[in-house]
Design an enzyme around this catalytic site. Structure first.
Site, PDB file in Angstrom:
ATOM      1  N   ALA A 107       9.402   3.221   3.513  1.00  0.00           N
ATOM      2  CA  ALA A 107       8.991   1.889   3.644  1.00  0.00           C
ATOM      3  C   ALA A 107       7.319   1.623   3.685  1.00  0.00           C
ATOM      4  O   ALA A 107       6.635   0.790   3.216  1.00  0.00           O
ATOM      5  CB  ALA A 107       9.451   1.209   4.869  1.00  0.00           C
ATOM      6  N   ALA A 108       6.771   2.853   4.006  1.00  0.00           N
ATOM      7  CA  ALA A 108       5.315   2.908   4.608  1.00  0.00           C
ATOM      8  C   ALA A 108       4.466   2.536   3.147  1.00  0.00           C
ATOM      9  O   ALA A 108       4.997   3.244   2.243  1.00  0.00           O
ATOM     10  CB  ALA A 108       4.707   3.952   5.386  1.00  0.00           C
ATOM     11  N   PRO A 109       3.282   1.869   3.021  1.00  0.00           N
ATOM     12  CA  PRO A 109       2.616   1.155   4.276  1.00  0.00           C
ATOM     13  C   PRO A 109       3.252  -0.068   4.517  1.00  0.00           C
ATOM     14  O   PRO A 109       2.625  -0.969   5.315  1.00  0.00           O
ATOM     15  CB  PRO A 109       1.161   1.275   3.746  1.00  0.00           C
ATOM     16  CG  PRO A 109       1.209   1.010   2.395  1.00  0.00           C
ATOM     17  CD  PRO A 109       2.588   1.983   1.983  1.00  0.00           C
ATOM     18  N   GLY A 110       4.393  -0.633   3.479  1.00  0.00           N
ATOM     19  CA  GLY A 110       5.024  -1.854   4.220  1.00  0.00           C
ATOM     20  C   GLY A 110       4.769  -3.091   3.240  1.00  0.00           C
ATOM     21  O   GLY A 110       5.406  -4.018   3.659  1.00  0.00           O
ATOM     22  N   SER A 111       4.285  -2.956   1.985  1.00  0.00           N
ATOM     23  CA  SER A 111       4.063  -4.330   1.309  1.00  0.00           C
ATOM     24  C   SER A 111       5.503  -4.943   0.784  1.00  0.00           C
ATOM     25  O   SER A 111       5.710  -5.993   1.108  1.00  0.00           O
ATOM     26  CB  SER A 111       3.140  -3.992  -0.012  1.00  0.00           C
ATOM     27  OG  SER A 111       1.966  -3.618   0.405  1.00  0.00           O
ATOM     28  N   LYS A 112       6.362  -3.783   0.505  1.00  0.00           N
ATOM     29  CA  LYS A 112       7.660  -4.423  -0.133  1.00  0.00           C
ATOM     30  C   LYS A 112       8.513  -4.821   1.255  1.00  0.00           C
ATOM     31  O   LYS A 112       9.236  -5.526   1.289  1.00  0.00           O
ATOM     32  CB  LYS A 112       8.296  -2.981  -1.008  1.00  0.00           C
ATOM     33  CG  LYS A 112       7.477  -2.949  -2.256  1.00  0.00           C
ATOM     34  CD  LYS A 112       8.040  -1.881  -2.929  1.00  0.00           C
ATOM     35  CE  LYS A 112       7.203  -1.434  -4.060  1.00  0.00           C
ATOM     36  NZ  LYS A 112       6.011  -0.455  -3.543  1.00  0.00           N
ATOM     37  N   ASP A 130      10.202   5.915   7.100  1.00  0.00           N
ATOM     38  CA  ASP A 130       9.499   6.754   6.303  1.00  0.00           C
ATOM     39  C   ASP A 130       9.258   8.133   7.226  1.00  0.00           C
ATOM     40  O   ASP A 130       9.352   8.178   8.306  1.00  0.00           O
ATOM     41  CB  ASP A 130       7.722   6.209   6.165  1.00  0.00           C
ATOM     42  CG  ASP A 130       7.198   6.602   4.797  1.00  0.00           C
ATOM     43  OD1 ASP A 130       7.444   5.732   3.958  1.00  0.00           O
ATOM     44  OD2 ASP A 130       6.826   7.892   5.002  1.00  0.00           O
ATOM     45  N   ASP A 185      12.430   2.905  -2.526  1.00  0.00           N
ATOM     46  CA  ASP A 185      11.046   2.760  -3.420  1.00  0.00           C
ATOM     47  C   ASP A 185      10.731   4.050  -3.362  1.00  0.00           C
ATOM     48  O   ASP A 185       9.654   4.539  -2.560  1.00  0.00           O
ATOM     49  CB  ASP A 185      10.129   1.678  -2.875  1.00  0.00           C
ATOM     50  CG  ASP A 185       8.941   1.681  -3.772  1.00  0.00           C
ATOM     51  OD1 ASP A 185       9.087   1.354  -4.933  1.00  0.00           O
ATOM     52  OD2 ASP A 185       7.742   1.674  -3.020  1.00  0.00           O
ATOM     53  N   CYS A 238       7.025   3.837  -9.226  1.00  0.00           N
ATOM     54  CA  CYS A 238       5.564   3.441  -9.954  1.00  0.00           C
ATOM     55  C   CYS A 238       5.244   4.523 -11.022  1.00  0.00           C
ATOM     56  O   CYS A 238       4.179   4.890 -11.414  1.00  0.00           O
ATOM     57  CB  CYS A 238       4.572   3.194  -9.109  1.00  0.00           C
ATOM     58  SG  CYS A 238       4.141   4.292  -7.914  1.00  0.00           S
TER      59      CYS A 238
END
Lengths: 312, 177
Positions: A107-112, A130, A185, A238
């Site tokens: 999860a970090a840093p948390g945009s999604k 994370d 992700d 990515c």
């Protein structure tokens, strides 16, 4: 050799691909629906003379003309969050519903993660995990700034994530035994971030691609195991490397109870099909349902996103 | 949970999240605020309607740090974070958090100090300022400004002796002038 050259045979327009990879990315923000509306956020940017343009495919994802958003009132109020345009895709693919139990494995840093919270109307249980304790503070800071109150932050290795802290297999009425949906992700070789981080490829090696692919398989397998039958798992990276994308899907489709499902990218957002052959290997034909995003398609970073359904 | 033997009540374990008891009748851990007290404090101090919190459970971790979470979980819980930290209790004057005030105090009707543009910028920078006109309570107040057609909370101020002190955390301070 530029590692990106290995993908020339995959792209539709080689020249446009390499040109796009050389251009810097625009500064992009997402409107945070937990604290405001798209209309109010856009009105506040107008009032502050901050130039922006909405993306073709999402009214709440805005490309700024110049500076970053940090020194504006709407940012101070937590109405905006800096998030790369293409990274808004996996949360839309996951389509979390208010009140559900959702797992964000990395999860970090948390945009999604904070985008997931917004899509859930800040209700239900969003578990943001994370394995890197240092990066968790960024996740918590971002979530609190955006007013997220449905997030549980955990610090485990996602490959053998335990639901014991949530009362798994107990008769506690609040126990969680499985997720409704999960987002993986995954950590990756990050080739697609070359426009944001020009040195992203400096330490690229084939060995790293293979070792990170092992981690990706482990996390995605655990996500499928821990998600209820009929639930959804989204896998994203990515990177362009099929070893980290379609090959990971192919492996997990063979080992776990799940299948690829079709997901349409938003109108106006161009993607390419997943590849079924690479470097002498053949993959399960259904991985074609995944989406590859090349930088020249929508003037974004590179990305990969696939949607799976858990079948048992 | 440690066994509660004899008359000694268990003490707060600051390393984990514990759900707050609904009322003092259900209180087991010494000194732990109750849900009733937390909801009542926001209402009494800031005029926040109790139903603001209908969807949230309240938790304590650390010494008096109170968190609001949008669902429910098994308690106690060893996770790293749970919802939004809303206030610091277990001290004489409870202190709301900047993030809670920004998220929930748009609905506040008491102890809201409305700042003009310059004052709001001073506050967001983290600077203290003279503010003689305030006639409300001393102590922790909601600093807010008119923004996009509504009163938008900026953060938590400490009002004492004609001065409004900004408690905006260092990492959130901005020069917006």
């Amino acid at each position: 050799m530029n590692p990106l050259e290995r993908y020339a045979p995959l792209v539709d327009d080689e020249e446009a691909f390499f040109e796009a990879c050389d251009r810097p990315l625009p500064s992009v923000v997402r409107v945070n629906g937990i604290k405001t509306t798209v209309e109010r956020a856009r009105s506040a940017l107008d009032a502050g003379d901050v130039g922006y343009e909405a993306t073709d495919w999402h009214p709440g994802i805005l490309k700024l003309d110049e500076r970053g958003p940090g020194t504006t009132w709407p940012y101070f109020h937590g109405w905006l969050h800096g998030q790369e345009e293409v990274s808004a895709l996996p949360a839309l693919a996951l389509d979390p519903q208010p009140g559900e139990v959702i797992w964000d494995a990395c999860a970090a840093p948390g945009s999604k993660t904070t985008q997931l919270a917004d899509l859930m109307d800040d209700t239900g249980t969003l578990i943001g995990n994370d394995n890197n304790l240092g990066r968790l503070s960024a996740l918590r800071h971002n979530a609190e700034r955006l007013g997220v109150s449905n997030l549980v932050v955990t610090n485990q290795d996602a490959r053998n994530y335990s639901l014991k802290p949530f009362g798994e297999d107990t008769d506690d009425p609040e126990a969680i035994d499985a997720f409704d949906r999960a987002l993986v992700d995954a950590p990756c070789s990050c080739e697609g971030t070359i426009r944001k981080n020009p040195d992203a490829l400096d330490r690229w090696t084939m060995n790293h691609v293979h070792s990170v692919a092992g981690i990706q398989k482990g996390i995605l397998r655990r996500a499928v195991q821990a998600t209820r039958e009929g639930g959804t798992v989204v896998y994203s990276t990515c990177t362009f490397a099929p070893e980290e994308n379609e090959a990971v899907l192919d492996h997990v489709l063979g080992e776990e109870d799940c299948q690829m499902v079709e997901w349409d990218a938003p109108d106006g957002f161009e993607t390419a099909l997943g590849v079924t052959e690479w470097d002498g290997d053949e993959y399960d034909p259904s991985v074609e349902l995944a989406h590859r995003v090349y930088p020249h398609h929508n003037d974004t970073g590179g990305f990969f996103c696939a949607k799976l359904e858990v079948t048992a | 949970m440690s066994d509660d033997t004899g008359d000694q009540r268990p003490e707060n374990d600051g390393q984990r999240f514990d759900r707050l008891p609904a009322t003092s009748d259900e209180r087991v851990v010494a000194g732990r605020p109750t849900r009733e007290e937390v909801v009542g404090w926001w209402e009494q101090r800031y005029g926040l309607p109790p139903e603001t919190w209908d969807g949230h459970t309240f938790w304590e971790k650390g010494n008096g740090k109170i968190w609001a979470f949008a669902a429910d979980l098994v308690s106690p819980n060893p996770v790293e974070g749970l919802g939004l930290r809303i206030l610091r209790a277990r001290q004489e004057h409870w202190k709301p958090s900047t993030n809670a005030v920004q998220r929930f105090c748009g609905a506040a009707s008491k102890n809201v100090v409305l700042l003009d543009e310059d004052e709001a910028e001073t506050f967001a920078r983290g600077d203290d300022q003279e503010l003689e006109r305030w006639e409300g309570d001393w102590g922790y107040v909601v600093a807010a400004h008119e923004f996009e057609g509504a009163v938008e909370p900026i953060g938590v101020g400490l009002y004492l002796h004609g001065e409004l002190r900004s408690t905006v955390p260092k990492g959130r301070q901005e020069d917006l002038s």
